[in-house]
Design a protein around this motif. Sequence first.
Motif, mmCIF file in Angstrom:
data_model
loop_
_atom_site.group_PDB
_atom_site.id
_atom_site.type_symbol
_atom_site.label_atom_id
_atom_site.label_comp_id
_atom_site.label_asym_id
_atom_site.label_seq_id
_atom_site.Cartn_x
_atom_site.Cartn_y
_atom_site.Cartn_z
ATOM 1 N N GLN A 14 0.909 -1.160 0.122
ATOM 2 C CA GLN A 14 -0.063 -0.084 0.070
ATOM 3 C C GLN A 14 0.918 1.228 0.195
ATOM 4 N N THR A 15 1.799 1.453 0.674
ATOM 5 C CA THR A 15 2.868 2.515 0.751
ATOM 6 C C THR A 15 3.635 2.491 -0.625
ATOM 7 N N THR A 16 3.831 1.427 -1.305
ATOM 8 C CA THR A 16 4.582 1.565 -2.628
ATOM 9 C C THR A 16 3.671 2.067 -3.618
ATOM 10 N N ASN A 17 2.378 1.573 -3.318
ATOM 11 C CA ASN A 17 1.262 2.140 -4.245
ATOM 12 C C ASN A 17 1.206 3.509 -4.284
ATOM 13 N N ALA A 18 1.151 4.049 -3.014
ATOM 14 C CA ALA A 18 0.823 5.402 -2.777
ATOM 15 C C ALA A 18 1.930 6.344 -3.007
ATOM 16 N N ILE A 19 3.173 5.783 -2.878
ATOM 17 C CA ILE A 19 4.336 6.560 -3.468
ATOM 18 C C ILE A 19 4.545 6.629 -4.864
ATOM 19 N N PHE A 20 4.521 5.392 -5.662
ATOM 20 C CA PHE A 20 4.682 5.353 -6.893
ATOM 21 C C PHE A 20 3.613 5.291 -8.111
ATOM 22 N N GLY A 21 2.317 5.419 -7.319
ATOM 23 C CA GLY A 21 0.959 5.258 -8.070
ATOM 24 C C GLY A 21 1.005 6.600 -9.029
ATOM 25 N N GLY A 22 1.121 7.679 -8.452
ATOM 26 C CA GLY A 22 1.010 9.134 -9.142
ATOM 27 C C GLY A 22 1.999 9.105 -10.201
ATOM 28 N N GLN A 23 3.308 8.764 -9.993
ATOM 29 C CA GLN A 23 4.257 8.836 -10.746
ATOM 30 C C GLN A 23 4.102 8.029 -12.092
ATOM 31 N N LEU A 24 3.529 6.668 -11.833
ATOM 32 C CA LEU A 24 3.279 5.757 -12.986
ATOM 33 C C LEU A 24 2.022 6.236 -13.759
ATOM 34 N N LEU A 25 1.116 6.847 -13.251
ATOM 35 C CA LEU A 25 -0.152 7.464 -14.098
ATOM 36 C C LEU A 25 0.431 8.519 -14.774
ATOM 37 N N ALA A 26 1.155 9.431 -14.221
ATOM 38 C CA ALA A 26 1.768 10.508 -14.964
ATOM 39 C C ALA A 26 2.615 9.851 -16.248
ATOM 40 N N ALA A 27 3.389 9.143 -16.078
ATOM 41 C CA ALA A 27 4.294 8.444 -16.914
ATOM 42 C C ALA A 27 3.252 8.083 -17.992
ATOM 43 N N MET A 28 2.561 7.174 -18.083
ATOM 44 C CA MET A 28 1.410 6.707 -18.660
ATOM 45 C C MET A 28 0.678 7.561 -19.490
ATOM 46 N N LEU A 29 0.156 8.614 -18.717
ATOM 47 C CA LEU A 29 -0.438 9.957 -19.343
ATOM 48 C C LEU A 29 0.501 10.664 -20.525
ATOM 49 N N CYS A 30 1.787 10.937 -20.134
ATOM 50 C CA CYS A 30 2.674 11.448 -21.070
ATOM 51 C C CYS A 30 2.747 10.559 -22.512
ATOM 52 N N ILE A 31 3.045 9.283 -22.113
ATOM 53 C CA ILE A 31 3.454 8.275 -23.174
ATOM 54 C C ILE A 31 2.096 8.432 -24.182
ATOM 55 N N PHE A 32 0.793 8.464 -23.537
ATOM 56 C CA PHE A 32 -0.178 8.208 -24.449
ATOM 57 C C PHE A 32 -0.262 9.573 -25.046
ATOM 58 N N VAL A 33 -0.050 10.868 -24.507
ATOM 59 C CA VAL A 33 -0.124 11.993 -25.161
ATOM 60 C C VAL A 33 0.865 12.026 -26.346
ATOM 61 N N HIS A 34 2.014 11.649 -26.129
ATOM 62 C CA HIS A 34 2.973 11.701 -27.175
ATOM 63 C C HIS A 34 2.631 10.593 -28.215
ATOM 64 N N ILE A 35 1.999 9.600 -27.954
ATOM 65 C CA ILE A 35 1.668 8.650 -28.943
ATOM 66 C C ILE A 35 0.494 9.201 -29.710
ATOM 67 N N ILE A 36 -0.277 9.911 -29.105
ATOM 68 C CA ILE A 36 -1.262 10.549 -30.079
ATOM 69 C C ILE A 36 -0.731 11.545 -30.880
ATOM 70 N N ILE A 37 -0.068 12.612 -30.440
ATOM 71 C CA ILE A 37 0.221 13.728 -30.868
ATOM 72 C C ILE A 37 1.360 13.699 -32.115
ATOM 73 N N THR A 38 2.481 12.744 -31.691
ATOM 74 C CA THR A 38 3.669 12.589 -32.622
ATOM 75 C C THR A 38 2.959 12.152 -34.226
ATOM 76 N N PRO A 39 2.198 10.833 -34.139
ATOM 77 C CA PRO A 39 1.760 10.622 -35.503
ATOM 78 C C PRO A 39 0.917 11.426 -36.059
ATOM 79 N N TYR A 40 0.147 12.332 -35.321
ATOM 80 C CA TYR A 40 -0.720 13.434 -36.145
ATOM 81 C C TYR A 40 0.121 14.145 -36.721
ATOM 82 N N PHE A 41 1.126 14.801 -36.172
ATOM 83 C CA PHE A 41 2.231 15.660 -36.927
ATOM 84 C C PHE A 41 2.697 14.978 -38.094
ATOM 85 N N PHE A 42 3.178 13.919 -37.918
ATOM 86 C CA PHE A 42 3.990 13.064 -38.908
ATOM 87 C C PHE A 42 2.929 13.092 -40.098
ATOM 88 N N PHE A 43 1.625 12.783 -39.983
ATOM 89 C CA PHE A 43 0.700 12.473 -41.187
ATOM 90 C C PHE A 43 0.290 13.884 -41.343
#
Length: 137
Positions: A14-43
């Motif tokens: 539970q402590t580990t989830n509390a510490i790293f859960g937000g960081q993991l969520l932020a990393a996933m959000l950034c990756i998804f945004v980049h996966i959407i934006i980069t191909p958009y400008f490519f095409f």
Amino acid sequence: MLSDLHWMLCGAVQTTNAIFGGQLLAAMLCIFVHIIITPYFFFLDILYPSSTGFLNVSYLAVQSLWIVTHIMELVLLVLPCAATTHQANKTSTIICKLLNKEMSSETRKQVAGAVTTYLVILIQFQNSDTTTLLGNT
């Protein structure tokens, strides 16, 4: 003693989830945004070339490299989580087979420790799934 150890491990998870859960969520959000934006400008650059009418090949090559990089980031983030969950699920059948055999008390303690560890890992991944689902509603 095993019960106390189990609850200590649950607290650590539970402590580990509390510490790293937000960081993991932020990393996933950034990756998804980049996966959407980069191909958009490519095409976009392929469909509407610059005012000279020529494709900027170096720009397209760099964008292609970024697309592959972002996809690999996502794969490298998700793959260990999926493998851990798969192993935790696979362990239950192995433990059932082991518990039905005659073994010494020391071996039983080791098996119980392994079961507890995998259960904590499985609970951690299931808690993060429900937390993510509840956060999205």
